[in-house]
Scaffold this motif. Sequence first.
Motif, PDB file in Angstrom:
ATOM      1  N   ASN A 111       0.855  -1.193   0.000  1.00 19.09           N
ATOM      2  CA  ASN A 111       0.000   0.000   0.000  1.00 19.09           C
ATOM      3  C   ASN A 111       0.892   1.244   0.000  1.00 19.09           C
ATOM      4  O   ASN A 111       1.745   1.415   0.873  1.00 19.09           O
ATOM      5  CB  ASN A 111      -0.890  -0.045   1.253  1.00 19.09           C
ATOM      6  N   SER A 166      -6.059   0.104   1.349  1.00 16.45           N
ATOM      7  CA  SER A 166      -5.969  -1.320   1.680  1.00 16.45           C
ATOM      8  C   SER A 166      -7.256  -2.052   1.337  1.00 16.45           C
ATOM      9  O   SER A 166      -7.244  -3.178   0.822  1.00 16.45           O
ATOM     10  CB  SER A 166      -5.657  -1.503   3.173  1.00 16.45           C
ATOM     11  N   GLN A 167      -8.380  -1.412   1.614  1.00 19.47           N
ATOM     12  CA  GLN A 167      -9.658  -2.045   1.307  1.00 19.47           C
ATOM     13  C   GLN A 167      -9.825  -2.253  -0.192  1.00 19.47           C
ATOM     14  O   GLN A 167     -10.301  -3.310  -0.643  1.00 19.47           O
ATOM     15  CB  GLN A 167     -10.797  -1.192   1.855  1.00 19.47           C
ATOM     16  N   ALA A 224      -7.490  -5.066  -1.352  1.00 20.94           N
ATOM     17  CA  ALA A 224      -8.028  -6.364  -0.930  1.00 20.94           C
ATOM     18  C   ALA A 224      -9.187  -6.787  -1.820  1.00 20.94           C
ATOM     19  O   ALA A 224      -9.313  -7.957  -2.192  1.00 20.94           O
ATOM     20  CB  ALA A 224      -8.464  -6.294   0.530  1.00 20.94           C
ATOM     21  N   LYS A 225     -10.022  -5.831  -2.198  1.00 23.66           N
ATOM     22  CA  LYS A 225     -11.164  -6.127  -3.059  1.00 23.66           C
ATOM     23  C   LYS A 225     -10.710  -6.582  -4.441  1.00 23.66           C
ATOM     24  O   LYS A 225     -11.271  -7.534  -5.013  1.00 23.66           O
ATOM     25  CB  LYS A 225     -12.051  -4.886  -3.172  1.00 23.66           C
ATOM     26  N   SER A 260      -7.519  -7.657  -5.393  1.00 24.44           N
ATOM     27  CA  SER A 260      -6.513  -8.727  -5.454  1.00 24.44           C
ATOM     28  C   SER A 260      -6.850  -9.937  -4.596  1.00 24.44           C
ATOM     29  O   SER A 260      -6.243 -11.000  -4.760  1.00 24.44           O
ATOM     30  CB  SER A 260      -5.147  -8.183  -5.026  1.00 24.44           C
ATOM     31  N   ARG A 303      -6.164 -10.001  -1.488  1.00 25.12           N
ATOM     32  CA  ARG A 303      -5.192 -10.001  -0.402  1.00 25.12           C
ATOM     33  C   ARG A 303      -5.105  -8.609   0.194  1.00 25.12           C
ATOM     34  O   ARG A 303      -4.941  -7.630  -0.529  1.00 25.12           O
ATOM     35  CB  ARG A 303      -3.793 -10.386  -0.908  1.00 25.12           C
ATOM     36  N   ARG A 304      -5.196  -8.543   1.499  1.00 23.36           N
ATOM     37  CA  ARG A 304      -5.026  -7.256   2.166  1.00 23.36           C
ATOM     38  C   ARG A 304      -3.535  -6.994   2.322  1.00 23.36           C
ATOM     39  O   ARG A 304      -2.786  -7.862   2.771  1.00 23.36           O
ATOM     40  CB  ARG A 304      -5.716  -7.276   3.525  1.00 23.36           C
ATOM     41  N   TYR A 349       0.145  -6.177   3.528  1.00 24.28           N
ATOM     42  CA  TYR A 349       0.804  -6.375   4.814  1.00 24.28           C
ATOM     43  C   TYR A 349       1.838  -5.284   5.082  1.00 24.28           C
ATOM     44  O   TYR A 349       2.218  -5.050   6.217  1.00 24.28           O
ATOM     45  CB  TYR A 349       1.472  -7.749   4.822  1.00 24.28           C
TER      46      TYR A 349
END
Length: 248
Positions: A121, A145-146, A149-150, A152, A154-155, A157
């Motif tokens: 990020n 981040s949200q 995550a949506k 990919s 994956r959130r 790290y």
Amino acid sequence: MRLRAYRFCVAFAIAALVFPFSLELLAARTIPPLFVLAPGGNSIKPVDSGWREVSDWLVGRKYAVLTFDDGPYGHGVDEHIIGILRKHHAHAVFFLVCSHITDSTEPVLDELKENGDLIGNHSFDHLKLTYLQEADLQHEIDGCSQLLAKLSGRRPYYFRPPFGMTSPLVTQSVHAAGMKQMLWNANSEDSWMTKPEQILYWSLEETDNHSILLLHDKPATAAVLDQVLTQLEQRGFQFVLPDHPPFK
């Protein structure tokens, strides 16, 4: 006395034969140790040291993390960088700016996942976060981040603040979003230098054992990346990723 001297000569001869072979075996080991961020977040350190540190020193093996900021760029640049990484069996952390993700660049996220790279990020709009209030910080950090995550699955790290500008409030917001802050201690200077030979020089000059190398997702960097990785490998470097949640 003669017997002792004979035994010494035999032992020395065996050692002379075995030692180079042992170094070859050490050099042939390709599985790198596990690394985590060092305190301060601008370099890495091995989780376990001991014999591995000695064997790496004997064969001149070093480790560095490759990071690319400000993507996705589009126009085939991202794909070119991923292709060079794949050629060198290397992986990197790509710190993406969420506002740079469009319909045309969104497929880059899938390519990064397929190549085994980490998506980090780099904020939503690439602003100077130290000037923002808490509510705006939440959008820039957790909001990005949200979205990542949506798109990919994956959130992220790891988080890298734009321009490396951080503060206690920024760090607190990063931790609240479930991330660790990654800075750097080696700079390719490609954020303002445009000649490939300059980027090559500073990448080689700055990178040391356990470095985190700052690069950018841009055409000039893509053009010289193969040379950068080749010459770093000739100096004994392997390119690693720091500790992260397992891929799903």
